[in-house]
Design a protein around this motif. Structure first.
Motif, PDB file in Angstrom:
ATOM      1  N   SER A  39      -8.611 -38.440 -12.194  1.00  0.00           N
ATOM      2  CA  SER A  39      -8.943 -39.776 -12.693  1.00  0.00           C
ATOM      3  C   SER A  39      -7.801 -40.429 -13.470  1.00  0.00           C
ATOM      4  O   SER A  39      -8.002 -41.485 -14.083  1.00  0.00           O
ATOM      5  N   SER A  98      -3.940 -49.683  -5.974  1.00  0.00           N
ATOM      6  CA  SER A  98      -4.936 -48.909  -6.701  1.00  0.00           C
ATOM      7  C   SER A  98      -4.478 -48.700  -8.134  1.00  0.00           C
ATOM      8  O   SER A  98      -3.281 -48.578  -8.412  1.00  0.00           O
ATOM      9  N   TYR A 141      -5.232 -46.059  -9.771  1.00  0.00           N
ATOM     10  CA  TYR A 141      -5.196 -44.618 -10.004  1.00  0.00           C
ATOM     11  C   TYR A 141      -3.890 -43.995  -9.519  1.00  0.00           C
ATOM     12  O   TYR A 141      -3.296 -44.450  -8.532  1.00  0.00           O
ATOM     13  N   PRO A 194      -4.878 -42.189  -5.686  1.00  0.00           N
ATOM     14  CA  PRO A 194      -5.939 -42.997  -5.078  1.00  0.00           C
ATOM     15  C   PRO A 194      -6.492 -42.356  -3.812  1.00  0.00           C
ATOM     16  O   PRO A 194      -5.836 -41.559  -3.142  1.00  0.00           O
ATOM     17  N   ARG A 222     -10.998 -46.777  -2.205  1.00  0.00           N
ATOM     18  CA  ARG A 222     -11.155 -47.702  -3.321  1.00  0.00           C
ATOM     19  C   ARG A 222     -11.282 -46.988  -4.659  1.00  0.00           C
ATOM     20  O   ARG A 222     -11.373 -47.647  -5.707  1.00  0.00           O
ATOM     21  N   HIS A 223     -11.321 -45.690  -4.621  1.00  0.00           N
ATOM     22  CA  HIS A 223     -11.504 -44.924  -5.860  1.00  0.00           C
ATOM     23  C   HIS A 223     -10.343 -43.942  -6.006  1.00  0.00           C
ATOM     24  O   HIS A 223      -9.256 -44.171  -5.476  1.00  0.00           O
ATOM     25  N   HIS A 224     -10.570 -42.850  -6.708  1.00  0.00           N
ATOM     26  CA  HIS A 224      -9.524 -41.836  -6.840  1.00  0.00           C
ATOM     27  C   HIS A 224      -9.918 -40.577  -6.072  1.00  0.00           C
ATOM     28  O   HIS A 224     -11.069 -40.411  -5.649  1.00  0.00           O
ATOM     29  N   THR A 254     -11.224 -37.026  -5.184  1.00  0.00           N
ATOM     30  CA  THR A 254     -12.367 -36.335  -5.787  1.00  0.00           C
ATOM     31  C   THR A 254     -11.979 -34.930  -6.239  1.00  0.00           C
ATOM     32  O   THR A 254     -11.009 -34.339  -5.752  1.00  0.00           O
TER      33      THR A 254
END
Length: 299
Positions: free
Chosen positions: A156, A202, A204, A207, A210-212, A214
């Motif tokens: 994160s 991004s 992050y 990335p 659309r998120h980072h 996992t």
């Protein structure tokens, strides 16, 4: 102790409904609490009416269970009694009479220096080019072992946490607590190679869409790397690398309080678990450095 006009089963369900609504407890957690509470009620009867003598039966009934299991069951009951007390259903808390097993914190698994070297050698060989995937794996390895980050802290990390002038990362750990973590020169160098090839747009550092990235994918990447390096996949995880970071720093003479700060532990008792793995070095240190080490025994 005063009882309740409502049945024990109803009170248990009320408590579980509170856990779900107010604390957002997951379905599996609710099911585990229900099993533990109903199991205790099978032994002592109505939990709301149970007194000290009734609860002593639990210690005998749970005698052959693992200490961690007994601790979990007692914890469920303490929370249940705390709820009943808050609701005014009972006038005194019987929780102190519940079994309190002495649980031992499990010793951390670690990698030895040779295994860490093999892991880095494999990652460095694979990242000699500018392909994003192997570079990302090498950066993550550098930060897990070189800075002692937790898995969640690593995946994160925002791009803004990357050092510009000072060799530190700003990390948000458990409980939202921020701390400064030193970054090695090696990690800074690999970061400078990774950032130009990472997915743009991004916020992050690592990335994924659309998120980072996992935590699950991080575990998979590390186990795959370990297998290619000739290390059993079962021996490695992000937390194992964090343990290795802590243990190897202690071996190098790091102070326990410094290590507590680096790891982001609120209580130094959590950090002290690492001292067991350094016992051989401590014995050697006493034999070599103590003022009496060179003094011969008198006849």
């Amino acid at each position: 102790m005063g009882g309740s006009a409502r049945g024990g089963q109803d009170l248990i369900e009320d408590f579980l409904a509170m856990l779900s609504a107010e604390r957002g407890a997951a379905a599996n957690t609710i099911a585990a609490y229900r099993r533990d509470l109903r199991g205790a009620e099978d032994i002592v009867g109505n939990l709301a009416a149970a007194g000290a003598d009734d609860l002593k039966q639990l210690a005998a009934a749970w005698r052959d269970l693992a200490p961690a299991t007994v601790a979990r069951k007692s914890s469920a009951l303490r929370q249940f009694y705390g709820y009943l007390l808050d609701e005014g259903t009972i006038s005194a808390d019987p929780g102190p009479h519940l079994p309190r097993p002495a649980t031992r914190r499990p010793l951390p698994r670690i990698l030895d220096h040779a295994q860490v070297s093999a892991l880095f050698e494999q990652a460095e060989n694979e990242a000699k080019g500018d392909l994003p995937a192997p570079l990302r794996t090498l950066v993550m390895l550098e930060l897990l072992y070189g800075s002692g980050l937790r898995a969640t802290e690593l995946v994160s990390l925002p791009l803004s946490a990357v050092p510009r002038d000072a060799p530190f990362l700003t990390v948000t750990g458990k409980g939202g607590q921020a701390r400064m973590v030193p970054v090695s020169g090696r990690a800074v160098e690999v970061l400078s190679r990774w950032i130009p090839v990472r997915q743009t747009g991004s916020a992050y550092l690592f990335p994924s869409g659309r998120h980072h990235l996992t935590r699950v994918r991080l575990f998979q990447l590390l186990k795959e790397l370990a297998t290619r390096a000739g290390i059993p996949a079962a021996q490695i995880s992000p937390h194992v690398l964090r343990h290795a970071f802590a243990t190897h720093l202690l071996e190098g003479g790091a102070d326990l309080r410094v290590l507590q700060t680096l790891l982001g532990h609120a209580d130094i008792a959590t950090t002290q678990i690492y001292t067991h793995v350094d016992s051989a070095r401590l014995v050697a240190l006493v034999n070599e450095r103590h003022p009496l080490a060179d003094r011969p025994l008198s006849d």
